[in-house]
Design an enzyme around this catalytic site. Structure first.
Site, PDB file in Angstrom:
ATOM      1  N   LEU A 103       0.852  -1.199   0.000  1.00 44.01           N
ATOM      2  CA  LEU A 103       0.000   0.000   0.000  1.00 44.01           C
ATOM      3  C   LEU A 103       0.889   1.252   0.000  1.00 44.01           C
ATOM      4  CD1 LEU A 103      -3.190   0.234   0.092  1.00 44.01           C
ATOM      5  CD2 LEU A 103      -2.852   1.158   2.395  1.00 44.01           C
ATOM      6  N   ARG A 157       2.389   4.468  -2.776  1.00 44.80           N
ATOM      7  CA  ARG A 157       1.677   5.529  -3.520  1.00 44.80           C
ATOM      8  C   ARG A 157       0.642   4.936  -4.481  1.00 44.80           C
ATOM      9  NH1 ARG A 157       7.347   8.120  -3.617  1.00 44.80           N
ATOM     10  NH2 ARG A 157       7.735   6.180  -4.721  1.00 44.80           N
ATOM     11  N   ILE A 158       1.091   3.981  -5.330  1.00 52.12           N
ATOM     12  CA  ILE A 158       0.183   3.432  -6.348  1.00 52.12           C
ATOM     13  C   ILE A 158      -0.840   2.505  -5.698  1.00 52.12           C
ATOM     14  CG2 ILE A 158       0.078   1.952  -8.409  1.00 52.12           C
ATOM     15  CD1 ILE A 158       2.864   3.122  -9.180  1.00 52.12           C
ATOM     16  N   SER A 205       1.317  -4.261   3.984  1.00 50.38           N
ATOM     17  CA  SER A 205       2.486  -3.379   3.896  1.00 50.38           C
ATOM     18  C   SER A 205       3.393  -3.799   5.033  1.00 50.38           C
ATOM     19  CB  SER A 205       2.081  -1.911   4.053  1.00 50.38           C
ATOM     20  OG  SER A 205       1.844  -1.322   2.788  1.00 50.38           O
ATOM     21  N   ARG A 206       4.528  -3.116   5.207  1.00 46.10           N
ATOM     22  CA  ARG A 206       5.405  -3.532   6.300  1.00 46.10           C
ATOM     23  C   ARG A 206       4.786  -3.239   7.655  1.00 46.10           C
ATOM     24  NH1 ARG A 206      10.637  -1.201   3.356  1.00 46.10           N
ATOM     25  NH2 ARG A 206       8.996   0.237   2.702  1.00 46.10           N
ATOM     26  N   ILE A 211       1.186  -4.660 -11.712  1.00 48.89           N
ATOM     27  CA  ILE A 211       1.623  -3.449 -12.413  1.00 48.89           C
ATOM     28  C   ILE A 211       2.969  -2.973 -11.835  1.00 48.89           C
ATOM     29  CG2 ILE A 211      -0.592  -2.520 -13.194  1.00 48.89           C
ATOM     30  CD1 ILE A 211       1.075  -1.490  -9.909  1.00 48.89           C
ATOM     31  N   ARG A 222       6.648  -4.866 -10.700  1.00 48.89           N
ATOM     32  CA  ARG A 222       7.818  -5.400 -11.373  1.00 48.89           C
ATOM     33  C   ARG A 222       7.681  -6.913 -11.402  1.00 48.89           C
ATOM     34  NH1 ARG A 222       8.742  -1.015 -13.071  1.00 48.89           N
ATOM     35  NH2 ARG A 222      10.620   0.238 -12.832  1.00 48.89           N
ATOM     36  N   ASP A 282       1.322  -6.318 -16.564  1.00 53.75           N
ATOM     37  CA  ASP A 282       1.935  -5.223 -17.322  1.00 53.75           C
ATOM     38  C   ASP A 282       3.453  -5.374 -17.366  1.00 53.75           C
ATOM     39  OD1 ASP A 282       1.750  -2.775 -18.762  1.00 53.75           O
ATOM     40  OD2 ASP A 282       2.251  -1.619 -16.979  1.00 53.75           O
ATOM     41  N   GLU A 291      11.380  -8.710 -20.130  1.00 51.76           N
ATOM     42  CA  GLU A 291      10.648  -7.876 -21.091  1.00 51.76           C
ATOM     43  C   GLU A 291      11.602  -6.960 -21.843  1.00 51.76           C
ATOM     44  OE1 GLU A 291       8.168  -5.968 -17.986  1.00 51.76           O
ATOM     45  OE2 GLU A 291       9.218  -4.085 -18.459  1.00 51.76           O
ATOM     46  N   HIS A 349       3.999  -3.101 -20.542  1.00 53.86           N
ATOM     47  CA  HIS A 349       4.574  -2.189 -19.540  1.00 53.86           C
ATOM     48  C   HIS A 349       4.247  -0.735 -19.873  1.00 53.86           C
ATOM     49  CE1 HIS A 349       8.060  -1.600 -16.469  1.00 53.86           C
ATOM     50  NE2 HIS A 349       7.106  -0.708 -16.308  1.00 53.86           N
ATOM     51  N   GLY A 379       1.802   1.153 -17.888  1.00 54.30           N
ATOM     52  CA  GLY A 379       0.960   1.717 -16.828  1.00 54.30           C
ATOM     53  C   GLY A 379       1.036   3.231 -16.752  1.00 54.30           C
TER      54      GLY A 379
HETATM   55  P1  NAP Z   1       6.164   3.212  -3.313  1.00 54.09           P
HETATM   56  O1  NAP Z   1       5.257   4.336  -3.001  1.00 54.09           O
HETATM   57  O2  NAP Z   1       7.577   3.309  -2.923  1.00 54.09           O
HETATM   58  O3  NAP Z   1       5.510   1.886  -2.688  1.00 54.09           O
HETATM   59  C1  NAP Z   1       6.246   0.702  -2.633  1.00 54.09           C
HETATM   60  C2  NAP Z   1       5.516  -0.341  -1.807  1.00 54.09           C
HETATM   61  O4  NAP Z   1       6.433  -1.446  -1.692  1.00 54.09           O
HETATM   62  C3  NAP Z   1       5.161   0.110  -0.395  1.00 54.09           C
HETATM   63  O5  NAP Z   1       3.899  -0.394  -0.048  1.00 54.09           O
HETATM   64  C4  NAP Z   1       6.244  -0.536   0.455  1.00 54.09           C
HETATM   65  O6  NAP Z   1       5.835  -0.943   1.742  1.00 54.09           O
HETATM   66  C5  NAP Z   1       6.532  -1.794  -0.320  1.00 54.09           C
HETATM   67  N1  NAP Z   1       7.877  -2.281   0.023  1.00 54.09           N
HETATM   68  C6  NAP Z   1       9.063  -1.686  -0.255  1.00 54.09           C
HETATM   69  N2  NAP Z   1      10.071  -2.415   0.244  1.00 54.09           N
HETATM   70  C7  NAP Z   1       9.501  -3.489   0.857  1.00 54.09           C
HETATM   71  C8  NAP Z   1      10.001  -4.611   1.563  1.00 54.09           C
HETATM   72  N3  NAP Z   1      11.316  -4.756   1.761  1.00 54.09           N
HETATM   73  N4  NAP Z   1       9.133  -5.526   2.034  1.00 54.09           N
HETATM   74  C9  NAP Z   1       7.802  -5.370   1.846  1.00 54.09           C
HETATM   75  N5  NAP Z   1       7.263  -4.322   1.184  1.00 54.09           N
HETATM   76  C10 NAP Z   1       8.105  -3.397   0.704  1.00 54.09           C
HETATM   77  O7  NAP Z   1       6.180   2.908  -4.892  1.00 54.09           O
HETATM   78  P2  NAP Z   1       5.084   3.259  -5.993  1.00 54.09           P
HETATM   79  O8  NAP Z   1       5.404   4.577  -6.586  1.00 54.09           O
HETATM   80  O9  NAP Z   1       3.728   3.014  -5.437  1.00 54.09           O
HETATM   81  O10 NAP Z   1       5.443   2.129  -7.077  1.00 54.09           O
HETATM   82  C11 NAP Z   1       5.047   0.797  -6.836  1.00 54.09           C
HETATM   83  C12 NAP Z   1       5.589  -0.156  -7.892  1.00 54.09           C
HETATM   84  O11 NAP Z   1       5.037   0.153  -9.178  1.00 54.09           O
HETATM   85  C13 NAP Z   1       7.101  -0.152  -8.087  1.00 54.09           C
HETATM   86  O12 NAP Z   1       7.557  -1.487  -8.235  1.00 54.09           O
HETATM   87  C14 NAP Z   1       7.301   0.588  -9.386  1.00 54.09           C
HETATM   88  O13 NAP Z   1       8.507   0.230 -10.028  1.00 54.09           O
HETATM   89  C15 NAP Z   1       6.059   0.118 -10.152  1.00 54.09           C
HETATM   90  N6  NAP Z   1       5.660   0.988 -11.271  1.00 54.09           N
HETATM   91  C16 NAP Z   1       5.216   0.420 -12.425  1.00 54.09           C
HETATM   92  C17 NAP Z   1       4.780   1.214 -13.468  1.00 54.09           C
HETATM   93  C18 NAP Z   1       4.236   0.616 -14.735  1.00 54.09           C
HETATM   94  O14 NAP Z   1       4.272   1.278 -15.778  1.00 54.09           O
HETATM   95  N7  NAP Z   1       3.719  -0.591 -14.714  1.00 54.09           N
HETATM   96  C19 NAP Z   1       4.831   2.597 -13.366  1.00 54.09           C
HETATM   97  C20 NAP Z   1       5.262   3.154 -12.159  1.00 54.09           C
HETATM   98  C21 NAP Z   1       5.657   2.340 -11.122  1.00 54.09           C
HETATM   99  P3  NAP Z   1       5.388   0.105   2.874  1.00 54.09           P
HETATM  100  O15 NAP Z   1       3.980   0.445   2.520  1.00 54.09           O
HETATM  101  O16 NAP Z   1       5.504  -0.704   4.111  1.00 54.09           O
HETATM  102  O17 NAP Z   1       6.328   1.258   2.774  1.00 54.09           O
END
Ligand code: NAP
Length: 315
Positions: free
Chosen positions: A153, A155-156, A175-176, A232, A234, A258, A263, A281, A283
């Protein structure tokens, strides 16, 4: 002041490249055949790397650039960058968070709806003349009112959950730690328990060593023969071999993806499956968001070379 020299690791849009060229000498490294010779000639002058979230920045390349100060990533995920070397070299680094969050969340919801209601298959059905020749498409599966699990949970993930709450869905998340801003939703820390409590599992985690294959065979099988996994984030967050096995055997109902291992050249086993929606990919792939991402890359580089704080620093 001479324009700072940037090593560009992949293409940006025409607009973004024109704007970057106004301020920087952009070396299009991805088009260079003899990379070793190029580095011999230019490495001493390269001050920054411009890369993308889907590309790798190997430690070897960082080591080959003695004057390197900064890495600017076009994308929010920076799992492709050798962070040990970034930290060891004390490099500055930026990514492009927030500006893409809403689009990726929209897209995740669209993927769930498209797969559940067979939007793509039904469109093909009409185009191929089957509707007129043989009748209606067949029944699909309801979305509203069902149970959602959001794994990550951040940003996305938060924006996905917000949208799905408006579909009268029960929202569970992992989430953590539990989040105060998610008081209306159920916190379920264990991914297997989250899957057991969900009809749709959205994978929205950052990719790192701890989250690798967090969606394991056990998590996948806990979704069951009517469950759907939407990824969506990785590919590395899911055990892709186990996912393919479960989609083929029916142990998992369906998936909407996605992101893929290797890829854009993906495992061909996916192509034989009709219970998976495959997306390239994209999104964050709207005109509006991609411009905002390009602006952030350029403005972070400008901030660095003008001695200001980065707008969106990673570290
Ligand atoms: P974010 O705000 O940093 O959220 C990351 C989430 O991962 C948080 O809920 C965080 O947990 C969790 N997390 C991080 N390290 C962890 C760990 N060691 N153990 C368990 N949970 C962990 O990132 P975001 O901006 O939402 O992006 C989310 C994902 O979408 C990323 O993988 C990004 O690369 C991908 N993405 C894909 C596209 C696409 O085009 N498909 C576009 C943009 C992003 P906490 O809630 O506990 O902090």
């Amino acid at each position: 002041m001479n324009k700072p020299e940037i090593l560009q690791l992949g293409a940006y849009s025409e607009r973004d490249e024109a704007l970057l060229n106004e301020h920087f000498v952009m070396h299009r490294f991805f088009e260079v055949d003899d990379k070793e010779a190029f580095l011999k000639q230019h490495a001493a002058n390269i001050k920054a790397i411009g890369t993308r979230g889907d590309l790798r920045v190997e430690g070897e390349l960082i080591d080959a650039l003695p004057a390197l100060e900064m890495i600017a990533v076009y994308g929010v995920g920076y799992d492709g960058v050798d962070m040990d070397r970034v930290i060891a070299r004390d490099l500055r680094m930026s990514n492009t968070p927030d500006v893409l969050t809403g689009d990726v969340a929209d897209y995740a919801v669209a993927m769930m709806l498209a797969q559940s209601r067979a939007i793509v298959g039904a469109s093909d059905w009409v185009r191929s003349g089957n509707w007129g020749n043989t009748g209606g498409y067949g029944l699909t599966s309801r979305v509203h009112g069902k149970r959602v699990g959001v794994l990550g949970l951040g940003r996305i993930g938060f924006e996905i959950a917000k949208r799905l709450a408006a579909f009268d869905m029960e929202i569970n998340y992992s989430s953590r730690s539990a989040k105060p801003e998610a008081a209306d939703w159920n916190f379920i820390a264990d991914p297997v328990a989250l899957a057991e409590a969900s009809d749709f599992l959205f994978v929205a985690l950052a990719a790192n060593a701890e989250t690798r294959h967090i969606v394991s065979k056990e998590v996948i099988e806990a979704m069951g023969s009517t469950g759907m996994i939407i990824n969506i984030s990785r590919a590395a967050n899911i055990d892709e071999e186990a996912l393919l096995d479960a989609l083929e055997s029916g142990a998992l109902g369906s998936a909407a993806l996605d992101v893929f291992e290797g890829e854009p050249v993906i495992n061909e086993r996916f192509f034989a499956l009709d219970n998976v929606l495959l997306q390239p990919h994209q999104g964050s792939g709207t005109v509006e968001t991609r411009e905002a991402m390009g602006d952030l890359v350029r403005n972070n580089l400008l901030a660095h070379f003008e001695g200001r704080d980065l707008l969106t620093p990673v570290n």
